[in-house]
Design an enzyme around this catalytic site. Structure first.
Site, PDB file in Angstrom:
ATOM      1  N   ASN A 405       0.818  -1.199   0.000  1.00 11.28           N
ATOM      2  CA  ASN A 405       0.000   0.000   0.000  1.00 11.28           C
ATOM      3  C   ASN A 405       0.862   1.263   0.000  1.00 11.28           C
ATOM      4  O   ASN A 405       1.021   1.916  -1.023  1.00 11.28           O
ATOM      5  CB  ASN A 405      -0.944  -0.038   1.206  1.00 11.28           C
ATOM      6  CG  ASN A 405      -2.025   1.024   1.123  1.00 11.28           C
ATOM      7  OD1 ASN A 405      -1.884   1.999   0.390  1.00 11.28           O
ATOM      8  ND2 ASN A 405      -3.082   0.841   1.869  1.00 11.28           N
ATOM      9  N   ASP A 406       1.456   1.565   1.135  1.00 13.06           N
ATOM     10  CA  ASP A 406       2.210   2.817   1.242  1.00 13.06           C
ATOM     11  C   ASP A 406       3.378   2.898   0.269  1.00 13.06           C
ATOM     12  O   ASP A 406       3.722   3.976  -0.202  1.00 13.06           O
ATOM     13  CB  ASP A 406       2.727   2.982   2.671  1.00 13.06           C
ATOM     14  CG  ASP A 406       1.584   3.079   3.660  1.00 13.06           C
ATOM     15  OD1 ASP A 406       0.545   3.649   3.287  1.00 13.06           O
ATOM     16  OD2 ASP A 406       1.727   2.578   4.779  1.00 13.06           O
ATOM     17  N   VAL A 407       3.999   1.741  -0.034  1.00 12.08           N
ATOM     18  CA  VAL A 407       5.196   1.775  -0.875  1.00 12.08           C
ATOM     19  C   VAL A 407       4.872   2.064  -2.335  1.00 12.08           C
ATOM     20  O   VAL A 407       5.771   2.230  -3.149  1.00 12.08           O
ATOM     21  CB  VAL A 407       6.008   0.461  -0.781  1.00 12.08           C
ATOM     22  CG1 VAL A 407       6.511   0.256   0.638  1.00 12.08           C
ATOM     23  CG2 VAL A 407       5.188  -0.729  -1.238  1.00 12.08           C
ATOM     24  N   VAL A 408       3.577   2.138  -2.680  1.00 11.91           N
ATOM     25  CA  VAL A 408       3.201   2.507  -4.050  1.00 11.91           C
ATOM     26  C   VAL A 408       2.276   3.725  -4.045  1.00 11.91           C
ATOM     27  O   VAL A 408       1.639   4.013  -5.050  1.00 11.91           O
ATOM     28  CB  VAL A 408       2.503   1.342  -4.802  1.00 11.91           C
ATOM     29  CG1 VAL A 408       3.488   0.220  -5.076  1.00 11.91           C
ATOM     30  CG2 VAL A 408       1.300   0.827  -4.040  1.00 11.91           C
TER      31      VAL A 408
END
Lengths: 479, 108
Positions: A405-408
């Site tokens: 989630n956060d890493v994209v």
């Protein structure tokens, strides 16, 4: 021989003493050599064994050659107890290490760190009466070892509980004031214990109280920290355990303990910094600022998320040239690494180029994803680091985001109000198509809205990662 | 001030070791690839179990003539220290074993 070795006036040095110190020197060198080799993929396993050998050597020589102040060796009866205790610890440690699932690795490291911290705190606690009788310096290191060890112990236990889903977050704003108050109180009380002096027997309540305060601080220190920051915290606590061990090394004038402990402390601090950098956050920010939530996204018109059916997804993948899989913790939780590899094999057999893009902090620990995918036999060459995959992202036909989630999240680029603004991400949004596999439409672990999910090129594939991948693989097989 | 200097003198070797170890630790780790972060953390964690030496010394010279809280806590420290050391090295080896497997497959 004993006389020859008595080279210093007034100091009697026996052969055993010299051998013991020599063995500590060798152990210390093995720790350094092992750690050095651990930091290179080709030699890492070998380095681990060297470091373990150094530890074994120090343990054996200490048991056989160590003398107390009166010059007595360790008696046989005590040796038997030592061997029994070490056997119990070894068997338990070994069994847990072999049995635990690879996905649970971050928890396990945290748990082991807790045991090391507790051991340091107990040593400080037990050495306290003797240290009180000694000079100021020995008292100071004893109290410090106790404090740091206890914080590392309880903090690691909470980190373990959080990663294992047993402990929730407390994200109240007042927590940071409570914590600041508590650390000041703990340190002040620690200073009072150190400087007060008095009879050891009269001060025992104080050292127990200090132990309790440090335990409490460790708990409250980790409680408000969000799950996404847990790797940083574990690394920090790991560094603390090393420092606590080094303090105990001071107590025993043991150079191997001092060097080993400080080496781990320094390495742990650097690793902590590297992780903070990968998340574009400062250490202070991690510790004080509760992570997650917020961002302008809440009031911005996001558009709608569009779903995709299994058959559409299968067609899309089957007729692509280049696919990049972006795994996150959702893949790990669902134990979907094996089926992901099955899918990529299937697609490869159809002439599709499949690679995995690994974000430095994907999973719950840096490098965790690599370990998981290696477990599933995904070839090493297929794992591409973020900096290498990003320039090629516009040429990618489909980016499959599995449980990440956060890493994209493109908010890292264009939303200055987002908590993750400025964090380096994998540019999934540049791919021609994006499929996001997710359990539901809710926000992710860190609680931040993700613009990628609302992108026109993005299709959502809801469900448990393992089930979704299985369905997808079955569908493609039938084509 | 005099006191501080005196303590520095008493512990000078240890302080030298600390100062140099800090740089050594930083130097050894600074070029590690992200792939190895987890095993490295785990391996370093096992090394911090060196506190076990303290546990051996404690229990080794403990008075066995009576069962005391001190003795029990010492044994506990030793057990927990061993857990940290043995478990830490074993689990690091298990993680790295999987990387190794890939290497040999590639070679064959």
């Amino acid at each position: 021989m004993n006389q020859i070795l008595g080279i210093f006036d007034g100091v009697s040095v026996t052969l055993g003493d010299s051998l013991l110190e020599l063995s500590y020197l060798i152990s210390a060198l093995l720790f350094v050599y092992g750690l050095k080799r651990l930091s290179n993929p080709a030699t890492a396993r070998n380095g681990n064994i060297w470091a373990a050998a150094g530890m074994l050597l120090a343990m054996i020589t200490t048991a056989l050659l160590h003398k107390n102040d009166a010059g007595h060796n360790i008696p046989i009866s005590n040796l038997i107890i030592i061997i029994l205790a070490i056997s119990v610890g070894s068997v338990a440690g070994w069994i847990i290490a072999r049995k635990v699932k690879m996905t649970a690795m971050p928890q396990l490291v945290s748990l082991y760190n807790a045991t090391g911290g507790l051991a340091s705190a107990l040593v400080g606690l037990l050495e306290f009466p003797k240290a009180m009788a000694g000079n100021f310096g020995s008292l100071l290191v004893t109290v410090l070892g106790l404090l740091i060890g206890a914080v590392a112990f309880s903090g690691s236990m909470i980190a373990y509980g959080k990663l294992d889903g047993k402990v929730g977050d407390i994200r109240a704003g007042y927590m940071k004031y409570v914590n600041m108050l508590l650390i000041v109180a703990t340190l002040a009380f620690g200073a009072w214990v150190t400087f007060n002096g008095g009879q050891p027997s009269e001060q025992m309540w104080a050292i127990w109280l200090l132990f309790g305060l440090a335990i409490l601080y460790g708990v409250l220190f980790v409680m408000p920290i969000g799950g996404a920051d847990m790797p940083v915290v574990i690394s920090l606590l790991n560094a603390l355990t090393g420092i606590a061990a080094a303090m105990a090394g001071f107590i025993y004038h043991n150079q191997a303990m001092i060097l080993g402990g400080i080496l781990v402390g320094a390495a742990g601090m650097i690793l902590t910094m590297l992780m903070c950098k990968a998340m574009n956050r400062s250490l202070i920010n991690v510790i004080i600022g509760a992570f997650g939530g917020g961002g302008a996204a809440a009031d911005r018109d996001m558009g709608i998320m569009k779903e995709i059916t299994v058959s559409d997804a299968a067609v899309l993948l089957n007729y692509s040239q280049k696919i990049v899989i972006i795994p996150g913790y959702g893949l790990a939780v669902a134990q979907a690494q094996h089926i992901a590899h099955e899918l990529d094999n299937l697609l490869e057999s159809r002439g599709v180029d499949v690679r995995y893009a690994i974000h430095p902090v994907a999973g719950r620990m840096p490098g965790h994803m690599n370990v998981l995918l290696a477990e599933a036999d995904v070839p090493y060459e297929k794992l591409v680091e973020m900096d290498h995959i990003n320039p090629d992202m516009p040429n990618v036909d489909v980016a499959i985001v599995i449980g990440a989630n956060d890493v994209v999240n493109p908010a890292a680029y264009d939303d200055p109000s987002s908590p993750i603004y400025g964090m380096p991400i994998i540019d999934a949004h540049l791919a021609k198509n994006i499929i996001v596999m997710k359990r539901g439409a809710g926000k992710g672990y860190a609680g931040i809205e993700n613009f990628l999910f609302f992108n026109d090129k993005t299709r959502m594939f809801y469900g448990n990662a393992k089930d979704s991948l299985q369905k997808l693989a079955a569908e493609i097989k039938n084509m | 001030m005099e006191h501080i200097l005196q303590y520095f003198f008493t512990y000078k070797e240890a302080i030298f070791i600390i100062a140099l170890s800090i740089f050594l630790g930083i130097e050894v780790i600074s070029n590690v690839p992200a792939v190895l972060h987890t095993p490295l953390m785990s391996g370093a964690n096992a090394i911090s179990g060196v506190i076990i030496i303290g546990g051996i010394i404690l229990v080794g010279h403990a008075d066995l003539s009576k069962v005391s809280v001190d003795l029990l806590l010492g044994i506990l420290a030793l057990i927990f220290g061993t857990l940290n050391v043995v478990g830490g090295f074993a689990v690091t080896d298990r993680m790295l074993e999987m990387f190794k497997k890939k290497k040999t497959q590639k070679a064959s």
